[in-house]
Design an enzyme around this catalytic site. Structure first.
Site, mmCIF file in Angstrom:
data_model
loop_
_atom_site.group_PDB
_atom_site.id
_atom_site.type_symbol
_atom_site.label_atom_id
_atom_site.label_comp_id
_atom_site.label_asym_id
_atom_site.label_seq_id
_atom_site.Cartn_x
_atom_site.Cartn_y
_atom_site.Cartn_z
ATOM 1 N N CYS A 50 13.651 10.289 7.581
ATOM 2 C CA CYS A 50 13.599 9.962 9.023
ATOM 3 C C CYS A 50 14.989 9.973 9.638
ATOM 4 C CB CYS A 50 12.875 8.648 9.267
ATOM 5 S SG CYS A 50 13.140 7.430 8.027
ATOM 6 N N LYS A 106 0.874 -1.183 0.000
ATOM 7 C CA LYS A 106 0.000 0.000 0.000
ATOM 8 C C LYS A 106 0.903 1.222 0.000
ATOM 9 C CE LYS A 106 -1.873 2.798 2.445
ATOM 10 N NZ LYS A 106 -1.515 4.163 1.938
ATOM 11 N N GLU A 112 9.979 15.615 15.914
ATOM 12 C CA GLU A 112 10.422 15.474 14.530
ATOM 13 C C GLU A 112 9.672 16.480 13.657
ATOM 14 O OE1 GLU A 112 9.232 11.915 12.342
ATOM 15 O OE2 GLU A 112 11.281 11.777 11.582
ATOM 16 N N GLU A 136 9.695 1.022 11.139
ATOM 17 C CA GLU A 136 10.731 2.062 11.131
ATOM 18 C C GLU A 136 10.012 3.393 11.196
ATOM 19 O OE1 GLU A 136 12.866 4.927 9.806
ATOM 20 O OE2 GLU A 136 13.771 3.699 8.216
HETATM 21 P P1 ADP Z 1 3.309 10.364 7.279
HETATM 22 O O1 ADP Z 1 4.412 9.473 6.825
HETATM 23 O O2 ADP Z 1 2.596 11.067 6.189
HETATM 24 O O3 ADP Z 1 3.577 11.169 8.486
HETATM 25 P P2 ADP Z 1 1.865 8.069 8.131
HETATM 26 O O4 ADP Z 1 2.865 7.504 9.012
HETATM 27 O O5 ADP Z 1 0.479 8.174 8.668
HETATM 28 O O6 ADP Z 1 2.137 9.526 7.730
HETATM 29 O O7 ADP Z 1 1.821 7.343 6.719
HETATM 30 C C1 ADP Z 1 2.671 6.338 6.282
HETATM 31 C C2 ADP Z 1 1.834 5.279 5.601
HETATM 32 O O8 ADP Z 1 0.927 4.734 6.552
HETATM 33 C C3 ADP Z 1 0.979 5.774 4.439
HETATM 34 O O9 ADP Z 1 1.010 4.785 3.422
HETATM 35 C C4 ADP Z 1 -0.399 5.870 5.045
HETATM 36 O O10 ADP Z 1 -1.443 5.729 4.123
HETATM 37 C C5 ADP Z 1 -0.381 4.694 6.005
HETATM 38 N N1 ADP Z 1 -1.362 4.775 7.109
HETATM 39 C C6 ADP Z 1 -1.832 5.884 7.737
HETATM 40 N N2 ADP Z 1 -2.711 5.539 8.703
HETATM 41 C C7 ADP Z 1 -2.821 4.197 8.697
HETATM 42 C C8 ADP Z 1 -3.556 3.236 9.454
HETATM 43 N N3 ADP Z 1 -4.377 3.607 10.426
HETATM 44 N N4 ADP Z 1 -3.402 1.933 9.158
HETATM 45 C C9 ADP Z 1 -2.560 1.527 8.192
HETATM 46 N N5 ADP Z 1 -1.839 2.383 7.436
HETATM 47 C C10 ADP Z 1 -1.950 3.696 7.674
#
Ligand code: ADP
Length: 475
Positions: free
Chosen positions: A281, A172, A379, A247
């Protein structure tokens, strides 16, 4: 350009027909509308991966898996320019960086291609009456949820070892950056992968991402992203008792002692704080400086930062835009907050006057801020470096370890004993001495504390995707 889901080696729309726009952050315009996967599509993808796992993929020998990964690497290398172009349009990063990222993807595939037939179990001595040995078996269907800062790089960092180990994958991509993975998918069938081995479902975190984490046929999860989302994913994985590699973020200290090569430290800070507009990161986002070299370091860094060009990534500037309006607002909020908390802006801190469209922020340095200030603790994920003072090794270690993050750190000194003593006491997954980003596809990376669980890359990365089966035979 393909902008549909990729399941069972075929592109197609989402079951409910929904789509979402992916935006060029340099122009704020829509590049194209992408199929928006839902839980139903995730279910289709996971089932396809599960069928492949039980069927054709299981029969492919380790050596052949390696060969297929090698062919995919060759095809991606041949398509380098187009993949890099799409990456730059989607996330804004300079084209030269996107080209470098594609090279990294190819290197990752080649490393893991070589690893595929080197996963060996062991024999266990139990005396003369029993022969005992272990098999390293693939976990099964693995879920890969990645962020937008290195879209294809992050995807391959975990998918390549999973495939090498004999797993199948459902990816995804981040909603901000689905295009490079979909371009990669165009090579999957041609490279010879059976249907269902690699599946890609673009969509949003709360529906497609959460559904993938919760799917009962998923046997392992790898996530790169924010701490907040990592926590949700770990909670989702707990319900199904699924192994999870995370990570997450970092607030990584660059510690500079007075006996350091300041020129080198400044060069590294310029790269490690501002490359990818700081959206990494493992960027260097806290400079822990001895007062004897603080002003020299910051003055030289300011001069170098001022020379960096900013503009659309496609024109190959040094800094592209921040990936989205949301992130832009977040980063500018931190910069304003840092100043409100007493920090002094050494440079940057604003939108470049010549760029009125796009999410651009100048390279920014803030000093004279308290170590307790939000901007010094959280961060930021933008081109922002925060300078703090240290007096000696103990003060540096204490300050470095004072946050909940523990991803990586850099130590700059000409005294190797001091460097190794400090490195040994830093609570992080990686320490670089007199350099930054010194790792490679062969070296493990990952964090401790809130920065994550597990390590990726190298042979440790491949071992994330196998489970040990012990077999004992009575003689
Ligand atoms: P960012 O990296 O934008 O700060 P996230 O850590 O939320 O934000 O996003 C990293 C990935 O995690 C993206 O692919 C996002 O769609 C996915 N994501 C966000 N929320 C969820 C969730 N509740 N469950 C699974 N995947 C998620």
């Amino acid at each position: 350009m393909q902008a549909d889901l990729f399941i069972d080696n075929a592109f197609g729309p989402a079951t409910d027909g929904r789509r979402f726009p992916t935006i060029d952050p340099a122009t704020e315009e829509t590049i194209c509308d992408v199929a928006r996967g839902s839980a139903v599509d995730i279910d289709r993808a996971v089932r396809a991966a599960d069928l492949a796992m039980r069927g054709p993929w299981r029969e492919v020998t380790p050596q052949e898996r390696g060969r297929l990964l090698g062919v995919l690497a060759d095809r991606i290398a041949a398509d380098r320019n187009e993949i890099a172009r799409l990456e730059t349009l989607d996330v804004g990063k300079p084209l030269k960086d996107s080209l470098g990222d594609v090279d990294g993807v190819v290197a990752t595939l080649r490393y893991n291609a070589g690893a595929a037939d080197k996963l060996q179990g062991e024999t266990v001595p139990l005396g003369t009456k029993v022969i005992d040995f272990t098999l390293l078996e693939p976990l099964g269907v693995t879920a890969h949820i990645v962020p937008w800062n290195f879209p294809l790089g992050m995807a391959m960092r975990s998918m390549a070892p999973a495939l090498a180990a004999g797993c199948t994958c459902v990816l995804k991509p981040a909603e901000q950056s689905p295009l490079s993975a979909l371009r990669m998918a165009e090579h999957v069938a041609a490279a010879g992968f059976p249907p269902g081995v690699i599946n890609i479902v673009p969509g949003f975190g709360e529906d497609a991402g959460a559904a993938l984490v919760a799917h009962p046929l998923v046997r392992g999860i790898t996530f790169t992203g924010s701490v907040e989302t990592g926590r949700k994913i770990l909670a989702g994985a707990a319900a199904g008792i699924r192994p999870t590699v995370l990570e997450l973020g970092g607030k990584n200290p660059m510690i500079v002692f007075p006996d350091a090569d300041i020129g080198r430290a400044v060069d590294d800070a310029t790269m490690a704080s501002f490359e990818n507009a700081g959206q990494v990161c493992s960027s260097s986002s806290r400079y822990l400086l001895h007062p004897r070299i603080r002003d020299e370091f910051l003055d030289r860094l300011r001069v170098k930062a001022a020379k960096l060009s900013i503009g659309p990534g496609i024109d190959n500037h040094d800094l592209g835009p921040i990936v989205s309006r949301e992130q832009y607002d977040k980063v500018t909020g931190y910069i304003l907050g840092g100043q409100a908390d007493g920090g002094r802006l050494r440079c940057g801190g604003r939108r470049p006057p010549h760029l009125q469209k796009g999410y651009f922020i100048e390279p920014t340095i803030i000093d004279r801020v308290a170590a307790e200030a939000v901007v010094a603790r959280e961060e930021i994920f933008g081109p922002v470096g925060i300078a703090l003072d240290i007096t000696d090794e103990n003060a540096a270690i204490e300050l470095a370890n004072s946050l909940s993050y523990g991803l990586c750190a850099g130590v700059y000194t000409s005294d190797i004993s001091r460097a190794l003593m400090v490195a040994g006491r830093l609570e992080v997954g990686s320490v670089w001495i007199n350099g930054w980003w010194l790792g490679g596809v062969q070296a493990p990376t990952g964090g401790i504390k809130h920065s994550g669980i597990g390590r990726e890359r190298g042979m440790m990365g491949v071992r994330n995707y196998v489970q040990v089966k012990n077999i004992a035979v009575r003689l």
